[in-house]
Design a protein around this motif. Structure first.
Motif, PDB file in Angstrom:
ATOM      1  N   GLN A   1       0.929  -1.329  -0.064  1.00  0.00           N
ATOM      2  CA  GLN A   1       0.108   0.095   0.009  1.00  0.00           C
ATOM      3  C   GLN A   1       0.941   1.287  -0.020  1.00  0.00           C
ATOM      4  O   GLN A   1       0.633   2.424  -0.767  1.00  0.00           O
ATOM      5  N   LYS A   2       1.876   1.432   0.762  1.00  0.00           N
ATOM      6  CA  LYS A   2       2.827   2.272   0.830  1.00  0.00           C
ATOM      7  C   LYS A   2       3.550   2.682  -0.508  1.00  0.00           C
ATOM      8  O   LYS A   2       3.787   3.587  -1.090  1.00  0.00           O
ATOM      9  N   PHE A   3       3.805   1.404  -1.071  1.00  0.00           N
ATOM     10  CA  PHE A   3       4.606   1.625  -2.412  1.00  0.00           C
ATOM     11  C   PHE A   3       3.713   1.968  -3.502  1.00  0.00           C
ATOM     12  O   PHE A   3       4.118   2.851  -4.082  1.00  0.00           O
ATOM     13  N   PHE A   4       2.492   1.679  -3.764  1.00  0.00           N
ATOM     14  CA  PHE A   4       1.486   2.107  -4.712  1.00  0.00           C
ATOM     15  C   PHE A   4       0.989   3.307  -4.528  1.00  0.00           C
ATOM     16  O   PHE A   4       0.501   4.072  -5.307  1.00  0.00           O
ATOM     17  N   GLN A   5       0.852   3.824  -3.099  1.00  0.00           N
ATOM     18  CA  GLN A   5       0.191   5.115  -2.940  1.00  0.00           C
ATOM     19  C   GLN A   5       1.333   6.329  -2.779  1.00  0.00           C
ATOM     20  O   GLN A   5       0.953   7.409  -2.713  1.00  0.00           O
ATOM     21  N   LYS A   6       2.553   5.879  -3.002  1.00  0.00           N
ATOM     22  CA  LYS A   6       3.543   6.924  -3.221  1.00  0.00           C
ATOM     23  C   LYS A   6       3.337   7.977  -4.133  1.00  0.00           C
ATOM     24  O   LYS A   6       3.126   7.646  -5.290  1.00  0.00           O
ATOM     25  N   ALA A   7       3.248   9.304  -3.868  1.00  0.00           N
ATOM     26  CA  ALA A   7       3.212  10.205  -4.794  1.00  0.00           C
ATOM     27  C   ALA A   7       4.511  10.602  -5.661  1.00  0.00           C
ATOM     28  O   ALA A   7       5.180  11.653  -5.228  1.00  0.00           O
ATOM     29  N   ASP A   8       4.729   9.940  -6.685  1.00  0.00           N
ATOM     30  CA  ASP A   8       5.796   9.917  -7.417  1.00  0.00           C
ATOM     31  C   ASP A   8       5.533  10.560  -8.817  1.00  0.00           C
ATOM     32  O   ASP A   8       6.338  10.612  -9.842  1.00  0.00           O
ATOM     33  N   GLY A   9       4.230  10.729  -9.061  1.00  0.00           N
ATOM     34  CA  GLY A   9       3.849  11.037 -10.419  1.00  0.00           C
ATOM     35  C   GLY A   9       3.739   9.809 -11.493  1.00  0.00           C
ATOM     36  O   GLY A   9       3.458   9.922 -12.835  1.00  0.00           O
TER      37      GLY A   9
ATOM     38  N   PRO B   1       1.844   6.546 -12.845  1.00  0.00           N
ATOM     39  CA  PRO B   1       0.588   5.832 -12.794  1.00  0.00           C
ATOM     40  C   PRO B   1       0.630   4.517 -11.914  1.00  0.00           C
ATOM     41  O   PRO B   1       1.631   3.726 -11.986  1.00  0.00           O
ATOM     42  N   VAL B   2      -0.412   3.972 -11.369  1.00  0.00           N
ATOM     43  CA  VAL B   2      -0.114   2.996 -10.504  1.00  0.00           C
ATOM     44  C   VAL B   2       0.176   1.544 -11.326  1.00  0.00           C
ATOM     45  O   VAL B   2       0.754   0.735 -10.860  1.00  0.00           O
ATOM     46  N   TYR B   3      -0.272   1.619 -12.653  1.00  0.00           N
ATOM     47  CA  TYR B   3      -0.248   0.418 -13.518  1.00  0.00           C
ATOM     48  C   TYR B   3       1.242   0.506 -14.095  1.00  0.00           C
ATOM     49  O   TYR B   3       1.604  -0.722 -14.828  1.00  0.00           O
ATOM     50  N   LEU B   4       2.244   1.504 -13.830  1.00  0.00           N
ATOM     51  CA  LEU B   4       3.366   1.429 -14.330  1.00  0.00           C
ATOM     52  C   LEU B   4       4.306   1.428 -12.907  1.00  0.00           C
ATOM     53  O   LEU B   4       5.460   1.751 -13.164  1.00  0.00           O
ATOM     54  N   LYS B   5       4.054   1.102 -11.699  1.00  0.00           N
ATOM     55  CA  LYS B   5       4.779   1.462 -10.756  1.00  0.00           C
ATOM     56  C   LYS B   5       5.877   0.285 -10.358  1.00  0.00           C
ATOM     57  O   LYS B   5       6.918   0.767  -9.900  1.00  0.00           O
ATOM     58  N   ARG B   6       5.742  -0.702 -11.023  1.00  0.00           N
ATOM     59  CA  ARG B   6       6.742  -1.716 -10.788  1.00  0.00           C
ATOM     60  C   ARG B   6       7.683  -1.874 -11.852  1.00  0.00           C
ATOM     61  O   ARG B   6       8.794  -2.806 -11.868  1.00  0.00           O
ATOM     62  N   GLY B   7       8.042  -0.788 -12.477  1.00  0.00           N
ATOM     63  CA  GLY B   7       9.145  -0.694 -13.416  1.00  0.00           C
ATOM     64  C   GLY B   7       8.912  -1.272 -14.779  1.00  0.00           C
ATOM     65  O   GLY B   7       7.844  -1.341 -15.484  1.00  0.00           O
TER      66      GLY B   7
END
Length: 114
Positions: A64-72, A74-80
Motif C-alpha cells: 500500500q505504501k509503495f503503490f500510494q507513493k506520490a511520485d507522478g 501511474p499505478v499500473y506502471l509502478k513496478r518498472g
C-alpha cells in the motif's frame, strides 16, 4: 399434482410435494455447525506452543505504501520494466486489433469484382 422446474430439461416436470417445496435439491434444514475456516489453517502445528506459522508475512501494508507513493507514476506502471512491457504490449495489440478491424470492415464493404 405438484410440479418443479427441471434444470436438466429446462421444463416443468411432475414431482412429489417435498421436491416441489424445496426446489433444485435445496433443503430447508440449516446446519448448526460452523464450517471450518480454510484460510486461517496453520501450515505448521507445534504441540508446545500456541503460535502458528502461516503461509507468509503480510505484505499488504508495504505494498500500500509503495503503490500510494506520490511520485507522478501511474499505478499500473509502478513496478518498472515488467509493467512498462505489459502496458506497451497491450497498447500495441489494441491499436493493431483496431486497425485490423477497420481494414476488415473496409474490405467487407467493397463489392467483389468479377
Amino acid at each position: 399434482m405438484y410440479y418443479k422446474f427441471s434444470g436438466f430439461t429446462q421444463k416443468l416436470a411432475g414431482a412429489w410435494a417435498s421436491e416441489a417445496y424445496s426446489p433444485q435439491g435445496l433443503k430447508p434444514v440449516v446446519s448448526t455447525e460452523a464450517p471450518p475456516i480454510i484460510f486461517a489453517t496453520p501450515t505448521k502445528l507445534t504441540s508446545d506452543s500456541t503460535v502458528y506459522d502461516y503461509a507468509g508475512k503480510n505484505r499488504v501494508p508495504e505494498l500500500q505504501k509503495f503503490f500510494q507513493k506520490a511520485d507522478g507514476v501511474p499505478v499500473y506502471l509502478k513496478r518498472g520494466l515488467p509493467d512498462q512491457m505489459l502496458y506497451r504490449t497491450t497498447m500495441a495489440l489494441t491499436v493493431g486489433g483496431t486497425i485490423y478491424c477497420l481494414i476488415a470492415l473496409y474490405m467487407a464493404s467493397q463489392p467483389k469484382n468479377k
